[in-house]
Write an enzyme that holds these catalytic residues in place. Structure first.
Site, short mmCIF file in Angstrom:
data_model
loop_
_atom_site.label_atom_id
_atom_site.label_comp_id
_atom_site.label_asym_id
_atom_site.label_seq_id
_atom_site.Cartn_x
_atom_site.Cartn_y
_atom_site.Cartn_z
N ASN A 173 39.03 29.02 46.92
CA ASN A 173 38.02 27.84 46.12
C ASN A 173 38.80 27.98 44.70
O ASN A 173 38.38 28.89 43.89
CB ASN A 173 36.71 28.18 46.11
CG ASN A 173 35.81 27.27 45.10
OD1 ASN A 173 36.33 26.41 44.66
ND2 ASN A 173 34.46 27.57 44.91
N TRP A 174 39.40 27.16 44.11
CA TRP A 174 40.03 27.04 42.85
C TRP A 174 39.27 26.69 41.69
O TRP A 174 39.50 26.85 40.43
CB TRP A 174 41.20 26.26 42.70
CG TRP A 174 42.58 26.81 43.25
CD1 TRP A 174 42.58 27.91 44.08
CD2 TRP A 174 43.94 26.28 43.03
NE1 TRP A 174 44.09 28.04 44.44
CE2 TRP A 174 44.70 27.16 43.82
CE3 TRP A 174 44.62 25.33 42.66
CZ2 TRP A 174 46.05 27.05 44.10
CZ3 TRP A 174 45.87 25.04 42.71
CH2 TRP A 174 46.72 26.00 43.38
N LYS A 175 38.08 26.23 42.06
CA LYS A 175 37.02 25.77 41.06
C LYS A 175 37.80 24.55 40.22
O LYS A 175 38.73 23.89 40.51
CB LYS A 175 36.25 26.82 40.39
CG LYS A 175 35.70 27.81 41.61
CD LYS A 175 34.96 28.74 40.98
CE LYS A 175 34.39 29.89 41.98
NZ LYS A 175 33.38 30.67 41.69
N HIS A 194 28.04 24.56 47.28
CA HIS A 194 28.38 25.87 46.53
C HIS A 194 27.36 26.32 45.38
O HIS A 194 26.51 25.28 44.87
CB HIS A 194 29.84 25.78 45.77
CG HIS A 194 30.10 27.00 45.17
ND1 HIS A 194 29.79 27.34 44.02
CD2 HIS A 194 31.21 27.91 45.68
CE1 HIS A 194 30.41 28.75 43.83
NE2 HIS A 194 31.13 28.90 44.74
N GLU A 212 27.33 26.95 42.44
CA GLU A 212 27.30 26.52 41.17
C GLU A 212 27.19 24.76 41.07
O GLU A 212 26.70 24.52 40.07
CB GLU A 212 28.98 26.46 41.00
CG GLU A 212 29.40 28.07 40.46
CD GLU A 212 30.75 28.52 40.61
OE1 GLU A 212 31.57 27.39 40.58
OE2 GLU A 212 31.08 29.53 40.80
N GLU A 227 27.46 33.59 50.26
CA GLU A 227 27.82 34.11 48.83
C GLU A 227 26.90 34.34 48.03
O GLU A 227 25.77 33.64 47.50
CB GLU A 227 28.64 32.87 48.31
CG GLU A 227 29.81 32.40 48.94
CD GLU A 227 30.89 31.47 47.91
OE1 GLU A 227 32.11 32.11 47.96
OE2 GLU A 227 30.55 30.76 47.42
N GLY A 247 32.27 35.96 40.98
CA GLY A 247 32.79 36.01 39.49
C GLY A 247 32.48 37.26 38.68
O GLY A 247 32.80 37.46 37.56
N SER A 302 33.54 37.91 44.59
CA SER A 302 34.21 38.93 44.23
C SER A 302 35.21 39.78 45.29
O SER A 302 35.38 40.71 45.47
CB SER A 302 33.44 40.24 43.47
OG SER A 302 33.15 39.30 42.29
N GLY A 338 37.19 33.04 45.21
CA GLY A 338 37.19 32.17 44.15
C GLY A 338 38.46 32.75 43.29
O GLY A 338 39.60 32.39 43.47
N GLY A 339 38.30 33.70 42.31
CA GLY A 339 39.29 33.99 41.45
C GLY A 339 40.31 34.81 42.08
O GLY A 339 41.77 34.24 41.36
P1 PGA Z 1 34.81 34.94 43.25
O1 PGA Z 1 34.12 33.35 43.68
O2 PGA Z 1 35.87 34.97 44.60
O3 PGA Z 1 35.68 34.44 42.00
O4 PGA Z 1 33.71 35.78 42.93
C1 PGA Z 1 33.91 32.97 45.03
C2 PGA Z 1 33.14 31.79 45.15
O5 PGA Z 1 32.48 31.17 44.25
O6 PGA Z 1 33.63 30.94 46.09
#
Ligand code: PGA
Length: 248
Positions: A9-11, A93, A95, A163, A169, A208, A229-230
């Protein structure tokens, strides 16, 4: 069971040049023993899909609208994403739940729209730190599943991602026992709600995930992959995660 899935997930990260990663990731993972997907921001979907053609990387979107068309400025329908070749779409998600007030009912409507369009929704669930610390994690997650689950789902048409919000993050992750407890509860509930089909729905862990913790997480029962994500933004970080999943 479907193949395990490593989804990135590149956000809101990435420009055209970032798509060079599709080729380098393809080389680094070879013919993986799992499915691999990258979900870039919407403006990169079409060039990403072009560059991924014929390789091991599928492309997904990060959100969709639940309607098939209409006066929804700035939104994109699931059917439009499928039309350009997307395979997956992330829905619910945390967010988006936090920043746009998306409810379980909204998330369910998006997931149903995605399935109707032939996309596989990656439906995200997870508790806050306060809910975890007050013993509410399991009831919260189970209620999110119950209220957002599309009724007729099967292994080929749905992916769940657990999640924990406090792990996204932050570099913090739950204990292996805590992840196992949630995934096993989700598996039980999927079977309760969907019957035998519930055994085939993939349950990803997200929050993470890094090269250094991936193998331990993937060894847990009912962890069928990861939403990353990251660590999905570069081949250097993502390829070892994909390869750890391939090896399980
Ligand atoms: P992260 O994000 O791997 O950077 O913790 C995961 C996500 O939000 O899908």
């Amino acid at each position: 069971m479907q193949h395990k899935l490593a989804a990135g997930n590149w956000k809101m990260n990435g420009k055209l040049q970032s798509l060079d990663m599709i080729e380098s990731l393809g080389k680094a993972v070879g013919t993986p023993g799992c499915e691999v997907a990258l979900c870039p921001p919407a403006h990169l979907l079409i060039p990403a899909i072009d560059r991924a053609a014929g390789g091991p990387v599928a492309v997904g979107a990060q959100n969709c609208h639940s309607a098939s068309n209409g006066a929804f400025t700035g939104d994109i329908a699931a059917d439009m994403l499928r039309d350009v070749g997307a395979r997956f779409v992330i829905v619910g998600h945390s967010e988006r739940r936090a920043a746009y007030g998306e409810t379980d009912a909204d998330v369910q409507a998006k997931a149903v729209a995605a399935q109707n369009a032939g996309l596989v929704p990656i439906l995200c669930l997870g508790e806050t730190l306060e809910q975890r610390e007050t013993g509410q994690a399991l009831p919260v997650i189970r209620s999110q599943l119950q209220n957002a689950l599309p009724a007729a789902s099967k292994g080929e048409t749905l992916v769940i991602a657990y999640e924990p919000i406090w792990a996204i993050g932050t570099g913090k992750i739950p204990t292996m026992e805590e992840i196992a407890e949630v995934h096993s509860a989700l598996r039980g509930d999927l079977v309760t709600h969907l019957g035998a089909a519930g055994t085939d729905v993939r349950i990803l862990y997200g929050g993470s995930v890094k090269a250094g913790n991936a193998a331990d997480i993937f060894a847990i029962d009912h962890v069928n992959g990861a939403l990353v994500g990251g660590a999905s933004l570069t081949t250097e970080d993502f390829a070892p995660i994909v390869n750890a999943l391939s090896d399980t």
